[in-house]
Design a protein around this motif. Structure first.
Motif, PDB file in Angstrom:
ATOM      1  N   THR A  54       0.833  -1.199   0.000  1.00  0.00           N
ATOM      2  CA  THR A  54       0.000   0.000   0.000  1.00  0.00           C
ATOM      3  C   THR A  54       0.868   1.249   0.000  1.00  0.00           C
ATOM      4  OG1 THR A  54      -1.736  -1.190   1.172  1.00  0.00           O
ATOM      5  CG2 THR A  54      -1.851   1.206   1.219  1.00  0.00           C
ATOM      6  N   LEU A  55       1.976   1.218   0.741  1.00  0.00           N
ATOM      7  CA  LEU A  55       2.920   2.346   0.702  1.00  0.00           C
ATOM      8  C   LEU A  55       3.495   2.519  -0.705  1.00  0.00           C
ATOM      9  CD1 LEU A  55       5.004   1.852   3.988  1.00  0.00           C
ATOM     10  CD2 LEU A  55       3.406   3.700   3.486  1.00  0.00           C
ATOM     11  N   ALA A  56       3.799   1.417  -1.360  1.00  0.00           N
ATOM     12  CA  ALA A  56       4.362   1.489  -2.712  1.00  0.00           C
ATOM     13  C   ALA A  56       3.354   2.079  -3.694  1.00  0.00           C
ATOM     14  CB  ALA A  56       4.807   0.107  -3.174  1.00  0.00           C
ATOM     15  N   LYS A  57       2.085   1.785  -3.497  1.00  0.00           N
ATOM     16  CA  LYS A  57       1.067   2.326  -4.402  1.00  0.00           C
ATOM     17  C   LYS A  57       0.910   3.835  -4.246  1.00  0.00           C
ATOM     18  CE  LYS A  57      -2.796   0.156  -4.988  1.00  0.00           C
ATOM     19  NZ  LYS A  57      -4.013  -0.642  -4.763  1.00  0.00           N
ATOM     20  N   ARG A  58       1.200   4.362  -3.058  1.00  0.00           N
ATOM     21  CA  ARG A  58       1.117   5.809  -2.851  1.00  0.00           C
ATOM     22  C   ARG A  58       2.234   6.525  -3.604  1.00  0.00           C
ATOM     23  NH1 ARG A  58       0.179   5.481   3.493  1.00  0.00           N
ATOM     24  NH2 ARG A  58      -1.929   4.647   3.437  1.00  0.00           N
ATOM     25  N   ASN A  59       3.419   5.961  -3.609  1.00  0.00           N
ATOM     26  CA  ASN A  59       4.556   6.447  -4.397  1.00  0.00           C
ATOM     27  C   ASN A  59       4.885   7.916  -4.142  1.00  0.00           C
ATOM     28  OD1 ASN A  59       6.682   6.212  -6.159  1.00  0.00           O
ATOM     29  ND2 ASN A  59       5.446   6.514  -7.981  1.00  0.00           N
ATOM     30  N   ASN A  60       5.118   8.266  -2.881  1.00  0.00           N
ATOM     31  CA  ASN A  60       5.612   9.597  -2.562  1.00  0.00           C
ATOM     32  C   ASN A  60       6.836   9.457  -1.661  1.00  0.00           C
ATOM     33  OD1 ASN A  60       4.561   9.016  -0.017  1.00  0.00           O
ATOM     34  ND2 ASN A  60       2.704  10.235  -0.357  1.00  0.00           N
ATOM     35  N   GLU A  61       7.433  10.556  -1.305  1.00  0.00           N
ATOM     36  CA  GLU A  61       8.686  10.506  -0.537  1.00  0.00           C
ATOM     37  C   GLU A  61       8.481   9.923   0.856  1.00  0.00           C
ATOM     38  OE1 GLU A  61      12.610  10.582  -0.009  1.00  0.00           O
ATOM     39  OE2 GLU A  61      11.578  11.091  -1.867  1.00  0.00           O
ATOM     40  N   THR A  62       7.369  10.243   1.482  1.00  0.00           N
ATOM     41  CA  THR A  62       7.090   9.707   2.815  1.00  0.00           C
ATOM     42  C   THR A  62       6.958   8.191   2.777  1.00  0.00           C
ATOM     43  OG1 THR A  62       5.914  11.738   3.344  1.00  0.00           O
ATOM     44  CG2 THR A  62       5.542   9.863   4.791  1.00  0.00           C
ATOM     45  N   SER A  63       6.253   7.682   1.787  1.00  0.00           N
ATOM     46  CA  SER A  63       6.080   6.229   1.697  1.00  0.00           C
ATOM     47  C   SER A  63       7.401   5.546   1.364  1.00  0.00           C
ATOM     48  CB  SER A  63       5.005   5.877   0.667  1.00  0.00           C
ATOM     49  OG  SER A  63       5.381   6.314  -0.612  1.00  0.00           O
ATOM     50  N   ARG A  64       8.264   6.184   0.581  1.00  0.00           N
ATOM     51  CA  ARG A  64       9.580   5.606   0.299  1.00  0.00           C
ATOM     52  C   ARG A  64      10.432   5.514   1.564  1.00  0.00           C
ATOM     53  NH1 ARG A  64      11.409   4.905  -4.898  1.00  0.00           N
ATOM     54  NH2 ARG A  64       9.960   5.603  -6.484  1.00  0.00           N
ATOM     55  N   ARG A  65      10.357   6.528   2.406  1.00  0.00           N
ATOM     56  CA  ARG A  65      11.126   6.497   3.660  1.00  0.00           C
ATOM     57  C   ARG A  65      10.612   5.417   4.601  1.00  0.00           C
ATOM     58  NH1 ARG A  65      11.651  12.960   4.595  1.00  0.00           N
ATOM     59  NH2 ARG A  65      13.280  13.278   3.058  1.00  0.00           N
TER      60      ARG A  65
END
Length: 189
Positions: A54-65
């Motif tokens: 789910t974090l990968a689907k968001r694909n923003n800097e916060t989710s990458r961290r």
């Protein structure tokens, strides 16, 4: 005071050991797309893996961290997570992993074993088993059962090019010409 609501499985480990175990299993799942472990570990890992995708689907800097904090080898697996896996599950609303119960790993340790796998991937076990059932039904000249048809609809629903990929798998399985007890027939000389 005994009893009460338990929010997660403790897995007979202290919190740091449990977190390390789950991170290790999720890293292996992203890398290999299939992991064999015990059933309770697989169910807890499934929770963390669903959150990671789910974090990968968001694909923003916060989710990458956050994903970097979960994976043990983020430099090697972040491109796969935010590339291939994000594209694979872009249309799927949830349910990115599947836990399949299996026989115990050894005859001495009778703990419940399971396979944790990513759905719609190249190592999707339900996809292969359903294709084998359809190939067997076609070879015997009988209609497929209702459960087989339901599984066929499930495994092709969100897979890109699902129906053609399924038909190709059925042809490959039918080309194996399995013998009566599930072993390939011996070649004639």
């Amino acid at each position: 005071m005994a009893g009460g609501l338990v929010r997660y499985r403790h897995l007979s480990r202290k919190s740091s050991h449990r977190q390390a175990l789950l991170r290790n299993l999720v890293t292996a799942l992203v890398q290999h797309e299939s992991v064999r472990t015990t059933w309770p570990k697989a169910k807890e890992t499934q929770r963390l893996a669903e959150k990671l995708i789910t974090l990968a689907k968001r694909n923003n800097e916060t989710s990458r961290r956050k994903a970097t904090g979960i994976l043990y080898t983020p430099h090697a697996l972040l491109p796969k997570l935010f590339g291939e896996l994000r594209k694979r599950y872009a249309e799927r609303p949830g349910g990115y992993t599947r836990v399949l119960r299996t026989e115990p790993k050894s005859r001495y340790d009778q703990g419940d074993s399971a396979i944790l796998e990513l759905v719609d991937g190249p190592r999707d076990l339900r996809f292969a088993m359903t294709a084998a059932a359809v190939a067997r039904d076609e070879r015997l000249g009988r209609p497929s059962r209702e459960l087989t048809l339901l599984n066929r609809a499930k495994v092709t629903r969100f897979r890109p090019g699902g129906q053609t990929a399924f038909d190709d798998m059925v042809r490959r399985v039918a080309g194996l010409r399995l013998g009566g007890k599930g072993t390939p027939e011996a070649p004639t000389v």
